[in-house]
Design a protein around this motif. Structure first.
Motif, mmCIF file in Angstrom:
data_model
loop_
_atom_site.group_PDB
_atom_site.id
_atom_site.type_symbol
_atom_site.label_atom_id
_atom_site.label_comp_id
_atom_site.label_asym_id
_atom_site.label_seq_id
_atom_site.Cartn_x
_atom_site.Cartn_y
_atom_site.Cartn_z
ATOM 1 N N LEU A 165 0.834 -1.207 0.000
ATOM 2 C CA LEU A 165 0.000 0.000 0.000
ATOM 3 C C LEU A 165 0.870 1.259 0.000
ATOM 4 C CD1 LEU A 165 -2.808 1.276 0.062
ATOM 5 C CD2 LEU A 165 -2.687 1.235 2.567
ATOM 6 N N ALA A 166 1.960 1.241 0.759
ATOM 7 C CA ALA A 166 2.857 2.409 0.785
ATOM 8 C C ALA A 166 3.389 2.704 -0.614
ATOM 9 C CB ALA A 166 4.010 2.170 1.764
ATOM 10 N N GLU A 167 3.751 1.652 -1.344
ATOM 11 C CA GLU A 167 4.245 1.850 -2.715
ATOM 12 C C GLU A 167 3.165 2.474 -3.606
ATOM 13 O OE1 GLU A 167 5.822 -1.917 -4.074
ATOM 14 O OE2 GLU A 167 7.184 -1.965 -2.339
ATOM 15 N N LEU A 168 1.923 1.993 -3.466
ATOM 16 C CA LEU A 168 0.816 2.551 -4.256
ATOM 17 C C LEU A 168 0.602 4.030 -3.916
ATOM 18 C CD1 LEU A 168 -1.822 -0.349 -3.988
ATOM 19 C CD2 LEU A 168 -0.473 0.283 -6.018
ATOM 20 N N LEU A 169 0.670 4.370 -2.633
ATOM 21 C CA LEU A 169 0.447 5.757 -2.208
ATOM 22 C C LEU A 169 1.612 6.660 -2.644
ATOM 23 C CD1 LEU A 169 -1.003 4.920 1.305
ATOM 24 C CD2 LEU A 169 -2.226 6.209 -0.462
ATOM 25 N N LEU A 170 2.832 6.145 -2.545
ATOM 26 C CA LEU A 170 3.983 6.933 -2.989
ATOM 27 C C LEU A 170 3.918 7.162 -4.496
ATOM 28 C CD1 LEU A 170 6.720 5.293 -0.725
ATOM 29 C CD2 LEU A 170 6.026 7.697 -0.649
ATOM 30 N N PRO A 177 4.293 7.516 17.781
ATOM 31 C CA PRO A 177 5.027 8.108 16.673
ATOM 32 C C PRO A 177 4.809 7.393 15.334
ATOM 33 C CG PRO A 177 6.505 6.846 18.086
ATOM 34 C CD PRO A 177 5.175 6.871 18.765
ATOM 35 N N PHE A 178 4.996 8.229 14.297
ATOM 36 C CA PHE A 178 4.939 7.780 12.907
ATOM 37 C C PHE A 178 6.346 7.786 12.323
ATOM 38 C CE2 PHE A 178 1.468 11.210 12.901
ATOM 39 C CZ PHE A 178 0.526 10.391 13.477
ATOM 40 N N THR A 179 6.495 7.094 11.204
ATOM 41 C CA THR A 179 7.676 7.290 10.367
ATOM 42 C C THR A 179 7.212 7.821 9.015
ATOM 43 O OG1 THR A 179 8.923 5.557 11.463
ATOM 44 C CG2 THR A 179 9.653 6.178 9.258
ATOM 45 N N PRO A 180 7.505 9.089 8.703
ATOM 46 C CA PRO A 180 7.111 9.628 7.401
ATOM 47 C C PRO A 180 7.882 8.916 6.296
ATOM 48 C CG PRO A 180 7.675 11.385 8.951
ATOM 49 C CD PRO A 180 8.167 10.104 9.548
ATOM 50 N N LEU A 181 7.168 8.436 5.296
ATOM 51 C CA LEU A 181 7.792 7.660 4.220
ATOM 52 C C LEU A 181 8.039 8.493 2.973
ATOM 53 C CD1 LEU A 181 5.625 4.425 4.537
ATOM 54 C CD2 LEU A 181 7.796 4.926 5.647
ATOM 55 N N GLY A 182 7.314 9.590 2.824
ATOM 56 C CA GLY A 182 7.483 10.435 1.645
ATOM 57 C C GLY A 182 6.154 11.004 1.201
ATOM 58 N N SER A 228 10.651 16.048 2.378
ATOM 59 C CA SER A 228 11.805 15.622 1.591
ATOM 60 C C SER A 228 11.713 14.120 1.301
ATOM 61 C CB SER A 228 13.098 15.965 2.323
ATOM 62 O OG SER A 228 13.115 15.375 3.599
ATOM 63 N N ALA A 229 12.358 13.703 0.235
ATOM 64 C CA ALA A 229 12.250 12.311 -0.212
ATOM 65 C C ALA A 229 12.894 11.360 0.788
ATOM 66 C CB ALA A 229 12.912 12.149 -1.573
ATOM 67 N N SER A 230 12.378 10.146 0.869
ATOM 68 C CA SER A 230 12.991 9.107 1.698
ATOM 69 C C SER A 230 13.572 8.053 0.780
ATOM 70 C CB SER A 230 11.949 8.482 2.625
ATOM 71 O OG SER A 230 11.154 7.563 1.903
ATOM 72 N N SER A 231 14.263 7.096 1.370
ATOM 73 C CA SER A 231 14.906 6.046 0.576
ATOM 74 C C SER A 231 13.885 5.161 -0.129
ATOM 75 C CB SER A 231 15.797 5.198 1.480
ATOM 76 O OG SER A 231 15.018 4.668 2.535
ATOM 77 N N LEU A 232 12.611 5.238 0.318
ATOM 78 C CA LEU A 232 11.575 4.415 -0.312
ATOM 79 C C LEU A 232 11.110 4.987 -1.639
ATOM 80 C CD1 LEU A 232 9.258 3.494 2.672
ATOM 81 C CD2 LEU A 232 10.703 1.972 1.341
ATOM 82 N N GLU A 233 11.395 6.269 -1.863
ATOM 83 C CA GLU A 233 10.881 6.911 -3.078
ATOM 84 C C GLU A 233 11.888 6.785 -4.207
ATOM 85 O OE1 GLU A 233 8.065 10.458 -2.164
ATOM 86 O OE2 GLU A 233 9.838 10.658 -0.912
ATOM 87 N N SER A 234 11.370 6.530 -5.380
ATOM 88 C CA SER A 234 12.258 6.440 -6.547
ATOM 89 C C SER A 234 12.042 7.642 -7.433
ATOM 90 C CB SER A 234 11.975 5.165 -7.316
ATOM 91 O OG SER A 234 10.599 5.095 -7.631
#
Lengths: 108, 108
Positions: A20-25, B92-97, B102-108
């Motif tokens: 789901l995170a990938e879809l949202l990103l 707490p949360f972990t912002p993924l992007g 700012s971009a995280s390592s999960l974003e391409s």
């Protein structure tokens, strides 16, 4: 016009949070192109591996509503539906200002 | 290092929401100077006139903890305490992007 904020809590099935995170990103790439979308931030919950939060700020409620019929939203909904156990909305909010968001009339 | 996100829900007494909003907006001016604070966004709740939400993203949990002993935070706590009925933390949360962060390592 007053800005429009909301936070959706997505709960996934079968450990599908990262899918789901990938879809949202992926969807957020399209949001980046929309001037009327100011923030669209995907967060995982450190204490619940089945949950994602998406915090959104739009220029108006109408802009948010209009976004839901865009191709990117329809594709997201179609792909996400099979892996979702539930969606809970918090809000709507009115963002007043702070850091990381454009200034409002309340800020001096 | 993983980023650190949280959302505090502040409930006020005696219709003091706008007073609290001013205190938080004032504090956010100091947060704007801190590189380790990425987001600090104050929101009112459209359906509850006694509530404010503050969504925060920090470079790390340690950076957030350190901020709590800064003068700006101590002053905020001192001035806000008499008008607060309660504070509830989500996260707490972990912002993924996404957009507006700012971009995280999960974003391409």
């Amino acid at each position: 016009m007053r800005r429009f904020g909301l936070c959706n809590t997505f709960t996934v099935v079968d450990g599908k949070r990262d899918t789901l995170a990938e879809l949202l990103l992926e969807a957020s790439k399209e949001m980046k192109k929309l001037e009327e979308c100011e923030l669209y931030i995907i967060n995982s919950d450190d204490n619940n591996p089945d949950v994602l939060y998406v915090y959104e700020v739009w220029s108006s409620e109408e802009a948010h509503q209009a976004s839901l019929s865009m191709d990117v939203s329809q594709t997201l909904i179609k792909k996400a539906r099979p892996i979702l156990a539930g969606v809970e909305k918090t809000g709507p909010f009115t963002p007043l200002g702070g850091k990381g968001i454009s200034a409002s009339s309340l800020e001096s």
